[in-house]
Design a protein around this motif. Structure first.
Motif, PDB file in Angstrom:
ATOM      1  N   SER A 104      -4.554   7.016   7.409  1.00 40.65           N
ATOM      2  CA  SER A 104      -5.158   5.681   7.347  1.00 40.65           C
ATOM      3  C   SER A 104      -4.170   4.673   6.763  1.00 40.65           C
ATOM      4  N   GLU A 105      -4.307   3.430   7.189  1.00 43.60           N
ATOM      5  CA  GLU A 105      -3.490   2.363   6.611  1.00 43.60           C
ATOM      6  C   GLU A 105      -4.141   1.758   5.377  1.00 43.60           C
ATOM      7  N   ASP A 106      -5.354   2.187   5.058  1.00 47.76           N
ATOM      8  CA  ASP A 106      -6.089   1.667   3.914  1.00 47.76           C
ATOM      9  C   ASP A 106      -5.651   2.412   2.653  1.00 47.76           C
ATOM     10  N   SER A 107      -5.126   1.686   1.676  1.00 49.35           N
ATOM     11  CA  SER A 107      -4.567   2.346   0.488  1.00 49.35           C
ATOM     12  C   SER A 107      -5.638   3.027  -0.359  1.00 49.35           C
ATOM     13  N   GLU A 108      -6.868   2.508  -0.344  1.00 48.26           N
ATOM     14  CA  GLU A 108      -7.944   3.175  -1.089  1.00 48.26           C
ATOM     15  C   GLU A 108      -8.254   4.537  -0.489  1.00 48.26           C
ATOM     16  N   LEU A 109      -8.338   4.595   0.834  1.00 50.39           N
ATOM     17  CA  LEU A 109      -8.575   5.882   1.491  1.00 50.39           C
ATOM     18  C   LEU A 109      -7.425   6.842   1.232  1.00 50.39           C
ATOM     19  N   GLN A 110      -6.208   6.318   1.266  1.00 49.62           N
ATOM     20  CA  GLN A 110      -5.047   7.158   0.955  1.00 49.62           C
ATOM     21  C   GLN A 110      -5.171   7.750  -0.445  1.00 49.62           C
ATOM     22  N   TYR A 111      -5.591   6.925  -1.394  1.00 47.44           N
ATOM     23  CA  TYR A 111      -5.706   7.379  -2.782  1.00 47.44           C
ATOM     24  C   TYR A 111      -6.806   8.431  -2.927  1.00 47.44           C
ATOM     25  N   TYR A 112      -7.984   8.148  -2.364  1.00 49.49           N
ATOM     26  CA  TYR A 112      -9.096   9.095  -2.479  1.00 49.49           C
ATOM     27  C   TYR A 112      -8.724  10.439  -1.846  1.00 49.49           C
ATOM     28  N   ALA A 113      -8.143  10.384  -0.651  1.00 53.20           N
ATOM     29  CA  ALA A 113      -7.808  11.627   0.053  1.00 53.20           C
ATOM     30  C   ALA A 113      -6.722  12.402  -0.689  1.00 53.20           C
ATOM     31  N   THR A 114      -5.708  11.694  -1.163  1.00 47.97           N
ATOM     32  CA  THR A 114      -4.611  12.367  -1.858  1.00 47.97           C
ATOM     33  C   THR A 114      -5.093  12.999  -3.156  1.00 47.97           C
ATOM     34  N   THR A 115      -5.945  12.285  -3.887  1.00 50.16           N
ATOM     35  CA  THR A 115      -6.446  12.810  -5.152  1.00 50.16           C
ATOM     36  C   THR A 115      -7.350  14.015  -4.924  1.00 50.16           C
ATOM     37  N   ALA A 116      -8.199  13.954  -3.911  1.00 47.24           N
ATOM     38  CA  ALA A 116      -9.064  15.099  -3.602  1.00 47.24           C
ATOM     39  C   ALA A 116      -8.236  16.313  -3.197  1.00 47.24           C
ATOM     40  N   LEU A 117      -7.195  16.094  -2.395  1.00 42.26           N
ATOM     41  CA  LEU A 117      -6.317  17.202  -1.999  1.00 42.26           C
ATOM     42  C   LEU A 117      -5.565  17.762  -3.203  1.00 42.26           C
ATOM     43  N   SER A 118      -5.197  16.885  -4.126  1.00 46.70           N
ATOM     44  CA  SER A 118      -4.545  17.340  -5.356  1.00 46.70           C
ATOM     45  C   SER A 118      -5.466  18.276  -6.127  1.00 46.70           C
ATOM     46  N   LEU A 142       5.261  13.089   1.101  1.00 42.60           N
ATOM     47  CA  LEU A 142       6.587  12.521   0.831  1.00 42.60           C
ATOM     48  C   LEU A 142       6.710  11.114   1.422  1.00 42.60           C
ATOM     49  N   ARG A 143       6.040  10.890   2.556  1.00 40.92           N
ATOM     50  CA  ARG A 143       6.022   9.534   3.133  1.00 40.92           C
ATOM     51  C   ARG A 143       5.352   8.563   2.183  1.00 40.92           C
ATOM     52  N   PHE A 144       4.249   8.984   1.573  1.00 38.58           N
ATOM     53  CA  PHE A 144       3.564   8.124   0.602  1.00 38.58           C
ATOM     54  C   PHE A 144       4.453   7.835  -0.600  1.00 38.58           C
ATOM     55  N   VAL A 145       5.190   8.824  -1.037  1.00 42.19           N
ATOM     56  CA  VAL A 145       6.074   8.631  -2.191  1.00 42.19           C
ATOM     57  C   VAL A 145       7.092   7.531  -1.894  1.00 42.19           C
ATOM     58  N   GLU A 146       7.480   7.431  -0.636  1.00 43.18           N
ATOM     59  CA  GLU A 146       8.490   6.441  -0.256  1.00 43.18           C
ATOM     60  C   GLU A 146       7.901   5.078   0.090  1.00 43.18           C
ATOM     61  N   THR A 147       6.662   5.053   0.600  1.00 41.10           N
ATOM     62  CA  THR A 147       6.212   3.812   1.231  1.00 41.10           C
ATOM     63  C   THR A 147       4.901   3.229   0.719  1.00 41.10           C
ATOM     64  N   SER A 148       4.088   3.978  -0.022  1.00 42.15           N
ATOM     65  CA  SER A 148       2.747   3.494  -0.342  1.00 42.15           C
ATOM     66  C   SER A 148       2.726   2.719  -1.653  1.00 42.15           C
ATOM     67  N   THR A 149       1.524   2.332  -2.070  1.00 41.67           N
ATOM     68  CA  THR A 149       1.352   1.613  -3.330  1.00 41.67           C
ATOM     69  C   THR A 149       1.705   2.530  -4.504  1.00 41.67           C
ATOM     70  N   ILE A 150       1.991   1.944  -5.649  1.00 45.14           N
ATOM     71  CA  ILE A 150       2.392   2.734  -6.816  1.00 45.14           C
ATOM     72  C   ILE A 150       1.304   3.733  -7.202  1.00 45.14           C
ATOM     73  N   LYS A 151       0.057   3.338  -7.061  1.00 47.67           N
ATOM     74  CA  LYS A 151      -1.072   4.214  -7.397  1.00 47.67           C
ATOM     75  C   LYS A 151      -1.083   5.448  -6.496  1.00 47.67           C
ATOM     76  N   VAL A 152      -0.890   5.217  -5.201  1.00 48.77           N
ATOM     77  CA  VAL A 152      -0.873   6.332  -4.254  1.00 48.77           C
ATOM     78  C   VAL A 152       0.401   7.154  -4.430  1.00 48.77           C
TER      79      VAL A 152
END
Length: 204
Positions: A104-118, A142-152
């Motif tokens: 998703s291009e939505d940073s909130e969805l990225q955060y929720y999904a990444t945290t749940a997977l963590s 790794l893509r998120f580490v390079e390109t997403s918001t600091i939170k993600v």
């Protein structure tokens, strides 16, 4: 918090689940948002998990409406904070849904999904399932580490840290260029990011 417990104790959960199944988007947004909030109370999580809500929440995380998706993903995240409920979510098919939300291009969805997977990656059984079924996960993180918001970014790094509890993931993260991505971030002025990177490197 007491009000959240009272809503469930007084029978509010089943009608909310019926509203989740409504074709009306507003009904979905509000009912799923309510369950997301209810799931912040530990006592409620057992009732939610046993109520039949996990399958519809998993389905609604794939909604075409991003507001519904956010609320559903938030509820799923809240349910991943205990090992028992993580296993129930896995059986409900949550893993491919969460990995799909990484696109998703939505940073909130990225955060929720990444945290749940963590959280899922905390358990050896969760890491094994991720390894066997989600071959693109490390590259996506790794893509998120390079390109997403600091939170993600921070959360993606912590997810890599949890995955790196297993030797096969340690090797894969390095093979996919993880050190090239992570090491420069040690120079960041943002301390939480540096701490996340250090924690990940420690497991590698």
């Amino acid at each position: 918090m007491e009000n959240k417990l009272l809503i469930v104790r007084m029978g509010g959960l089943k009608p909310l689940i019926r509203q989740m199944l409504s074709p009306n988007i507003d009904a979905q947004i509000n009912s799923v948002g309510c369950i997301t909030n209810l799931a912040t109370a530990e006592e409620n999580k057992m009732h939610i998990a046993n109520s039949g809500a996990l399958l519809p929440l998993t389905h609604l995380a794939r909604s075409s409406d991003v507001r519904v998706q956010r609320n559903a993903a938030g509820a799923l995240l809240n349910m991943t904070h205990s090992a028992e409920h993580r296993q129930q979510l896995i059986r409900a098919g949550v893993v491919p849904v969460l990995v799909g939300l990484l696109g998703s291009e939505d940073s909130e969805l990225q955060y929720y999904a990444t945290t749940a997977l963590s959280n899922i990656a905390v358990d050896a059984s969760g890491r094994r399932l991720l390894w066997e079924t989600q071959p693109v996960l490390v590259e996506a993180l790794l893509r998120f580490v390079e390109t997403s918001t600091i939170k993600v970014q921070c959360q993606a790094i912590l997810t890599l840290r949890n995955l790196a509890s297993d030797e096969q993931y340690q090797t894969l993260i390095v093979d996919k260029g993880g050190l090239d991505v992570l090491l420069p971030l040690l120079q960041s002025a943002y301390e939480p990011l540096v701490i996340s990177v250090s924690a990940c490197l420690r497991n590698l």
